[in-house]
Design an enzyme around this catalytic site. Structure first.
Site, short mmCIF file in Angstrom:
data_model
loop_
_atom_site.label_atom_id
_atom_site.label_comp_id
_atom_site.label_asym_id
_atom_site.label_seq_id
_atom_site.Cartn_x
_atom_site.Cartn_y
_atom_site.Cartn_z
N ASP A 171 -2.45 10.65 3.40
CA ASP A 171 -4.04 10.41 3.54
C ASP A 171 -4.92 11.28 4.28
O ASP A 171 -4.62 11.11 5.73
CB ASP A 171 -4.17 8.74 4.16
N GLU A 223 -9.29 3.40 2.72
CA GLU A 223 -9.05 3.49 1.23
C GLU A 223 -7.79 2.53 0.81
O GLU A 223 -7.62 1.98 -0.46
CB GLU A 223 -8.63 4.85 0.83
N LYS A 226 0.97 -1.23 0.10
CA LYS A 226 -0.13 -0.06 0.02
C LYS A 226 0.73 1.28 -0.04
O LYS A 226 1.62 1.33 0.89
CB LYS A 226 -0.86 0.06 1.23
N ASP A 275 -12.15 6.87 4.12
CA ASP A 275 -10.96 6.56 4.96
C ASP A 275 -10.42 5.24 5.15
O ASP A 275 -9.51 4.88 5.49
CB ASP A 275 -11.00 7.35 6.22
N ASP A 311 1.96 6.57 5.41
CA ASP A 311 0.69 5.77 5.30
C ASP A 311 1.07 5.01 3.68
O ASP A 311 0.23 4.08 3.36
CB ASP A 311 -0.66 6.60 5.05
N ARG A 319 -7.35 -0.78 1.46
CA ARG A 319 -7.86 -2.04 0.85
C ARG A 319 -8.26 -1.95 -0.26
O ARG A 319 -8.28 -2.85 -1.32
CB ARG A 319 -8.76 -2.49 1.91
N LYS A 348 -10.17 12.61 8.28
CA LYS A 348 -9.26 12.40 9.70
C LYS A 348 -9.49 13.58 10.33
O LYS A 348 -9.53 14.64 10.11
CB LYS A 348 -7.97 12.06 9.27
#
Length: 500
Positions: free
Chosen positions: A270, A349, A265, A347, A288, A351, A277
């Protein structure tokens, strides 16, 4: 960069001299002679248990009493119970030594390896100490323009006196190569997100890997759209920076050697998207992309050693940003697999990025095994803290091997459960699945793992490593400063080396 040398005979040109003492507090014949040279300073120190007990990790820095010569400090390092020493503990001891030398402004260090530890040769012991010191020497201060001279201080060199210095140097060269791969992972993770756009990150991957003989293909949004990667593209559609899929192929093994796919990933930043967030720690979302960095670092380490294996790396590089074009809660995306997903929370995201990335890896390369690495859920940090990463797998043998290697390199994994009841919780009324559970705040890490599992083909061994709690740290460790840890590189490198 710290300079490390191995020699057969001791030199008197180092400012600090390190010796190792276990909890028995006994000097071997070599140390007795050294103690006499220093007028009994070592024996006097260890006789006073208020000063030094020999417990593992204890470091005592003592000004030398010798009036002539370069040695200004004796550094006594505690080994503790030798039977409990592990490779990871020896490395951490090397890191602690370097940190103490740095705080005392000792620019050159000599280490005298005289101990005979039954489970480790002197060459192995010396190379591990050196590896730990080298890892601990890492810094990321390229943007600090007003550092004081004292803050700029760094140990210049370590000279290790041991028998068979040539063999020890060979062992260390491999560890140094792996450490430099960790440094790449730390560097790109620590880099501010306004600098490491998906394009810049992709370019750095190309620059680092192509000289090692790795084939690198950078796929842009137009090609991803043609491939049907609606999940990954949906995450990045709110950003003005184009998303990238970077595909790395290292072909070091023969054709009959099964391929392992590493998938990472790479969310460069993010915000959470419209499911925004909290602002308090949002700056930490530059980390991230830690999973992607671990994948790239692992391939650097594998290719640098020319290991006889076949490894594929696939990393999805995107920004999850707010704009008039950002993905909305309730949107439905079609993944490369043809399955659809309802985006109930923007959020969740990572996956979505992994869904298309793992499918691409399987479609193109037909791997025997897929390991994905991601800073995926805050829930894993709530469950495991900052000590363990979560390990989900459809194969017990694969999980056991990863966990064993993690213990050996001190990048620990804890097996987490997969269950049909978790899978049922990502039911959607309007799509094949939802990207979060229909039960609020329940089993968040397990739910995320099951979402990815929907994109693993039958017969493929799979492990998902959720490294959200361990990819970066707000405090220094024995092997590095606070910030990006570089977690996963040494774990995956050793797994690949030992089990493929």
């Amino acid at each position: 960069m710290l300079n490390v040398n191995f020699v057969n005979e001791a030199s008197s040109t180092n400012q600090g001299l390190v010796v190792f003492i276990d909890e028995q507090l006994k000097l071997d014949s070599n140390l007795i002679g050294l103690d006499q040279q220093h007028h009994g300073l070592i024996s006097k120190t260890i006789q006073n248990k208020l000063q030094f007990t020999g417990k593992y990790g204890q470091i005592k820095v003592i000004p030398s009493v010798i009036k002539s010569g370069e040695v200004r400090y004796l550094i006594i390092a505690g080994l503790g119970n030798e039977e409990k020493l592990t490779e990871a503990k020896i490395e951490e001891l090397g890191g602690k030594i370097l940190q103490h030398a740095t705080s005392c402004k000792i620019s050159t260090i000599g280490l005298k390896i005289t101990n005979r530890i039954s489970r480790f040769t002197s060459q192995t012991f010396a190379s591990l100490v050196a590896s730990g010191a080298f890892l601990a020497s890492y810094r990321f201060d390229k943007y600090r323009t007003t550092l004081k001279e004292a803050e700029k201080f760094a140990v210049e060199s370590i000279e290790i006196f041991t028998d068979n210095s040539t063999e020890t140097a060979k062992l260390f060269e491999i560890k140094k190569l792996i450490a430099e791969a960790v440094f790449f992972t730390r560097d790109i993770s620590n880099e501010p997100s306004n600098i490491k756009t998906p394009q810049v990150y992709a370019e750095r991957i190309v620059d680092r890997l192509e000289p090692l003989g790795v084939d690198v293909d950078v796929i842009g949004e137009r090609e991803m759209k043609n491939l049907g990667m609606g999940a990954l593209l949906g995450v990045g559609q709110g950003s003005q920076n184009e998303s990238k899929l970077v595909v790395m192929e290292y072909k070091g093994g023969s054709k009959d050697v099964p391929t392992i796919a590493l998938v990472g990933k790479g969310v460069i930043f993010d915000t959470g998207g419209i499911s925004l967030k909290p602002s308090s720690d949002m700056h930490l979302m530059r980390y991230d992309m830690g999973g992607s960095a671990a994948v790239v670092g692992t391939i650097i380490a594998v290719a640098g050693q020319k290991l006889p294996v076949n490894i594929v790396g696939v990393v999805g590089l995107v920004e999850n940003m707010l704009s008039g074009n950002a993905q909305r809660p309730g949107d439905v995306v079609t993944t490369m697999s043809g399955q659809t997903a309802e985006v109930l929370n923007t959020d969740a995201e990572g996956r979505l990025v992994l869904a298309d990335a793992v499918w691409y890896a399987q479609e193109k390369f037909k791997p025997k095994c897929v390991i994905d690495v991601a800073t995926l859920t805050g829930a894993i940090t709530i469950a495991l803290g900052n000590t363990y990463a979560g390990c989900f797998s459809n194969n017990d043998e694969l999980a056991d091997k990863l966990i064993k290697v993690g213990e050996e390199v001190n990048e620990k994994l804890w097996r987490m459960p997969l269950h049909d009841e978790y899978d049922a919780m990502i039911h959607s009324d309007i799509a094949d699945m939802a990207n979060i559970a229909n039960v609020p705040r329940a089993a968040g890490s397990c739910i995320a793992a099951h979402f990815i599992k929907r994109f693993i083909k039958d017969g493929v061994d799979w492990a998902h490593l959720d490294i959200a709690g361990v990819a970066n740290s707000n405090k220094a460790s024995a092997l590095g400063p606070k910030g990006a840890v570089g977690y996963g590189v040494r774990l995956l490198e050793k797994f690949i080396k030992e089990y493929t």
